[in-house]
Design an enzyme around this catalytic site. Sequence first.
Site, PDB file in Angstrom:
ATOM      1  N   ILE A  66       0.855  -1.185   0.000  1.00 29.92           N
ATOM      2  CA  ILE A  66       0.000   0.000   0.000  1.00 29.92           C
ATOM      3  C   ILE A  66       0.891   1.235   0.000  1.00 29.92           C
ATOM      4  O   ILE A  66       1.751   1.387   0.866  1.00 29.92           O
ATOM      5  CB  ILE A  66      -0.950  -0.017   1.213  1.00 29.92           C
ATOM      6  CG1 ILE A  66      -2.002  -1.121   1.008  1.00 29.92           C
ATOM      7  CG2 ILE A  66      -1.607   1.342   1.413  1.00 29.92           C
ATOM      8  CD1 ILE A  66      -2.944  -1.313   2.165  1.00 29.92           C
ATOM      9  N   GLU A  67       0.692   2.104  -0.988  1.00 28.72           N
ATOM     10  CA  GLU A  67       1.552   3.277  -1.146  1.00 28.72           C
ATOM     11  C   GLU A  67       0.736   4.570  -1.183  1.00 28.72           C
ATOM     12  O   GLU A  67       1.164   5.569  -1.751  1.00 28.72           O
ATOM     13  CB  GLU A  67       2.400   3.119  -2.414  1.00 28.72           C
ATOM     14  CG  GLU A  67       3.234   1.840  -2.409  1.00 28.72           C
ATOM     15  CD  GLU A  67       4.098   1.659  -3.648  1.00 28.72           C
ATOM     16  OE1 GLU A  67       4.419   2.671  -4.296  1.00 28.72           O
ATOM     17  OE2 GLU A  67       4.440   0.506  -3.962  1.00 28.72           O
ATOM     18  N   GLN A  68      -0.428   4.534  -0.569  1.00 35.24           N
ATOM     19  CA  GLN A  68      -1.326   5.685  -0.596  1.00 35.24           C
ATOM     20  C   GLN A  68      -0.909   6.741   0.428  1.00 35.24           C
ATOM     21  O   GLN A  68      -0.325   6.429   1.461  1.00 35.24           O
ATOM     22  CB  GLN A  68      -2.756   5.215  -0.308  1.00 35.24           C
ATOM     23  CG  GLN A  68      -3.300   4.240  -1.345  1.00 35.24           C
ATOM     24  CD  GLN A  68      -4.423   3.371  -0.796  1.00 35.24           C
ATOM     25  OE1 GLN A  68      -5.330   3.865  -0.138  1.00 35.24           O
ATOM     26  NE2 GLN A  68      -4.362   2.076  -1.062  1.00 35.24           N
TER      27      GLN A  68
END
Length: 304
Positions: A66-68
Amino acid sequence: MVTTLAMFGPYDAELMCHAHSKGARVVLKGDVHLSYIVDKSNRTTWITDQVNLAKRQFMDGINIDIEQAVDEGSPEYYALTNLVKETTAAFHKEIPGSQVSDVAWSPKCIDKRCYDYVTIAESCDLLFVMSYDEQSQITGDCIGMANAPLLQTLEAYQEYIDLKIDAKKLVMGVPWYGYDYPCVNLSQKGACYIEKVPFRGAPCSDAAGRQKPYEWIMKQLNSSMSGRLWDDEQKAPYFYYKDQNGQIHQVWYDDPQSICPKADHAKAKGLRGIGMWNGNILDYSHDPVAVQQTAMMWNALLGC
């Protein structure tokens, strides 16, 4: 020795079986919109789906990628922390010996990814630290720079360790790709000024360039206008070439010389291991030069 393979592409049963025959784990890629899993029931459903998928495919865990952007203290901040904790518990219960991993190249809210790294590290089995794309937020001169400058990369691991995160939970991720930057202007000192492409609050970013695999880079280097150059400050190789329209490009990348000291640092600091993004972008043909280049990249992971 390869211990874990994260399968980001289509499911490949043959690859999974081959990895298992060599004693390596194969793990899923896990990604979900954090706004969706703020709701606990949605989170539970997502986790259950991932566990069932892993079991159907005889896989050994999940890499939560997850790179949000997340604001500290926001609902998404706590949702991600709970996601890692609950995913780890579910996988360990349903698939004994399974592995759960996560994380960014620095814990200092890089790309506005203000996660609870300490609790996440406590919850999962390991953190795969993505030590690349380190020019995603350029606040100084808008110029091409190394994908993973040595000093900046190593300082980030110290930042994790300073948070009291066990070094044995950290896996160093190194890039087997680089960035191809079209130069809007080239200074007399060789600085490649690039298009201003903002990213998450920064006025400039590596999005002005294109990611290129090591295989392409090695071939392009042969027809470059400069040959291989070395930046002694960033400890990284680069070169220039001219495209069909006459525009000059600057290419930054990592090779055995830039990767070796990182691998040595991983061993010196007692990190859990080292990995790369990604394993299938070298040239695995039978060309003698390619065979040598590919072997050197794999060997670089062992250190100098």
